[in-house]
Motif scaffolding. Structure first.
Motif, short mmCIF file in Angstrom:
data_model
loop_
_atom_site.label_atom_id
_atom_site.label_comp_id
_atom_site.label_asym_id
_atom_site.label_seq_id
_atom_site.Cartn_x
_atom_site.Cartn_y
_atom_site.Cartn_z
N ARG A 167 0.83 -1.21 0.00
CA ARG A 167 0.00 0.00 0.00
C ARG A 167 0.87 1.26 0.00
NH1 ARG A 167 -5.72 -0.45 2.84
NH2 ARG A 167 -6.10 -2.70 2.73
N LEU A 168 1.94 1.23 0.78
CA LEU A 168 2.81 2.40 0.81
C LEU A 168 3.55 2.55 -0.52
CD1 LEU A 168 3.90 4.76 2.40
CD2 LEU A 168 5.62 3.26 3.41
N ALA A 169 3.95 1.43 -1.12
CA ALA A 169 4.61 1.49 -2.43
C ALA A 169 3.72 2.14 -3.47
CB ALA A 169 5.02 0.08 -2.88
N GLU A 170 2.40 1.91 -3.37
CA GLU A 170 1.46 2.51 -4.32
C GLU A 170 1.42 4.02 -4.21
OE1 GLU A 170 -1.81 -1.10 -4.83
OE2 GLU A 170 -1.99 0.28 -3.12
N ARG A 171 1.87 4.56 -3.10
CA ARG A 171 1.85 6.01 -2.88
C ARG A 171 3.18 6.68 -3.21
NH1 ARG A 171 -1.86 8.08 1.46
NH2 ARG A 171 -3.58 6.59 1.59
N GLN A 172 4.16 5.90 -3.62
CA GLN A 172 5.50 6.45 -3.83
C GLN A 172 5.92 6.39 -5.30
OE1 GLN A 172 8.26 4.58 -1.14
NE2 GLN A 172 7.37 5.53 0.66
N GLY A 173 6.89 7.24 -5.61
CA GLY A 173 7.43 7.27 -6.97
C GLY A 173 8.87 7.73 -6.96
N LEU A 174 9.33 8.25 -8.07
CA LEU A 174 10.71 8.66 -8.21
C LEU A 174 11.13 9.74 -7.21
CD1 LEU A 174 10.99 8.72 -12.08
CD2 LEU A 174 12.63 7.59 -10.59
N ASP A 175 10.19 10.56 -6.77
CA ASP A 175 10.55 11.70 -5.93
C ASP A 175 11.21 11.29 -4.62
OD1 ASP A 175 7.82 10.73 -5.45
OD2 ASP A 175 7.79 12.23 -3.86
N ILE A 176 10.97 10.06 -4.14
CA ILE A 176 11.57 9.66 -2.87
C ILE A 176 13.09 9.52 -3.00
CG2 ILE A 176 9.48 8.43 -2.19
CD1 ILE A 176 11.20 5.82 -2.54
N THR B 53 8.29 1.00 -14.04
CA THR B 53 7.07 1.25 -14.82
C THR B 53 7.00 2.71 -15.26
OG1 THR B 53 5.88 -0.48 -13.60
CG2 THR B 53 4.55 1.12 -14.80
N LEU B 54 7.33 3.63 -14.34
CA LEU B 54 7.32 5.05 -14.67
C LEU B 54 8.37 5.39 -15.72
CD1 LEU B 54 6.89 6.50 -11.06
CD2 LEU B 54 5.21 6.63 -12.91
N LEU B 55 9.57 4.83 -15.57
CA LEU B 55 10.64 5.11 -16.52
C LEU B 55 10.33 4.52 -17.90
CD1 LEU B 55 13.76 4.45 -14.26
CD2 LEU B 55 12.94 6.67 -15.06
N ALA B 56 9.66 3.37 -17.92
CA ALA B 56 9.32 2.71 -19.18
C ALA B 56 8.08 3.32 -19.83
CB ALA B 56 9.10 1.22 -18.94
N GLY B 57 7.37 4.14 -19.09
CA GLY B 57 6.16 4.75 -19.63
C GLY B 57 4.96 3.82 -19.63
#
Length: 352
Positions: free
Chosen positions: A80-89, A169-173
């Motif tokens: 659940r916490l991973a779902e709230r996080q992204g590159l900014d951390i 996933t974010l980096l790959a688009g």
């Protein structure tokens, strides 16, 4: 050696705990972790201070996650916490990843500079643990380097590899062809929850946490990156952060070289930069066979030699740039260091 991690690794935990019926601030308070270090206020000032760079013990972060999961009876808390996080951390490391021309170079950057986020974490490309053709593994290892440290707690593993998957996933688009996931622990929640999160089969009680991905993933190009920005970010990481294993002497030398000439070179100031007490710093240097004064003298000597022999700067300016009060002090130091005056040293360098 105590393993540390940026408090941003828990970004989003406070509102998540609150949403699940708990008290996020009280939870962090139990472990003496400032709430603003984990979740800066959303008032436009979050980027104005050092909160995102606050370091906490990796073991403390792991205990916070385990305590939250147990108190809230939330076995999938890490996911659940991973779902709230992204590159900014990842702080400045995110700039390197976002501006990498290929996914392979982004992964290489993550592997090389993840120590900025935490020396306790490691990611690496490995052979496919199932030896399938056209597949490679992306290892996530969070066991740290504290004496006697065992495998990381399961919630920390779920959070770490969950964030790793989201960042790729974010980096790959978008979806990147994830074949399956290996986790070293039994399922904490229903297996279907893991399949929904990763979008693929998840296999438990395996030797390590691994994302099994297409072997050609590394060669896939990324759009929108700027190689100049990436180069600047890499230079920033190289010059502002110390790699694990560097001696205290090296760290002091780097700190002095960066600040020389900007103010008095005092052990107290350097100790604050290195986040230790001056007496502790002195003991470390003594154990490495040197002193603060000796390191400062070496740094001044190197700077003075470069400025005298490679520039035409006035000696008054050289004096200030090496942190000496008077030009006569530079002359005395030059005779001690090089056996001749600054003027003679410059004249000899010009003649060669």
């Amino acid at each position: 050696m105590v393993s540390m991690i940026r408090a941003a690794a828990l970004r989003g935990l406070t509102p998540l705990v609150d949403a699940l019926g708990g008290d996020g601030a009280a939870l962090l308070g139990r472990f003496r972790v400032p709430v603003d270090a984990v979740d800066p206020p959303d008032d436009g000032t979050a980027g104005d201070g050092p909160d995102g760079d606050v370091l906490i013990r990796a073991a403390t972060a792991a205990r916070i996650l385990e305590a939250a999961a147990a108190t809230l009876d939330c076995p999938d808390l890490g996911l659940r916490l991973a779902e709230r996080q992204g590159l900014d951390i990842l702080g400045p490391l995110a700039v390197v990843l976002e501006n990498s021309p290929t996914l392979g170079e982004a992964l290489e950057g993550a592997g090389r500079y993840l120590f900025v986020h935490s020396p306790a974490l490691r990611v690496a490309r490995i052979d496919d643990p199932e030896s399938a053709h056209g597949v490679m593994g992306l290892l996530y290892d969070g066991r740290g380097d504290e004496p006697g440290a065992g495998p990381p707690p399961a919630q920390s593993v779920d959070l770490g590899i969950g964030v790793f998957h989201r960042i790729i996933t974010l980096l790959a688009g978008g979806p990147y062809g994830l074949r399956s996931v290996h986790l070293p622990h039994p399922p904490l929640a229903a297996e279907q929850r893991y399949r929904e999160f990763f979008g693929t089969d998840v296999r438990f009680e395996r030797p390590a946490a691994v994302l099994r991905v297409p072997a050609d993933l590394a060669s896939r190009p990324r759009e929108g990156g700027d190689e100049t920005v990436r180069a600047i970010a890499v230079d920033y990481l190289e010059t502002h952060f110390d790699r694990p294993g560097r001696t205290v002497t090296d760290r002091v030398r780097t700190a002095l070289a960066r600040s020389l000439g900007t103010g008095p070179a005092r052990i107290g100031s350097v100790a604050r930069l290195l986040r230790m007490h001056p007496r502790t710093l002195q003991r470390h240097l003594a154990s490495e066979g040197t002193t603060f004064e000796s390191v400062l003298d070496e740094v001044r000597r190197e700077a003075a030699h470069r400025l005298i022999t490679r520039t035409d700067l006035p000696f008054t300016q050289v004096t200030a740039m090496v942190g000496l009060a008077e030009q006569s002090a530079l002359t005395r130091a030059s005779r001690r260091w090089f056996g001749e005056s600054p003027r003679a040293l410059r004249r000899g360098a010009a003649a060669r």
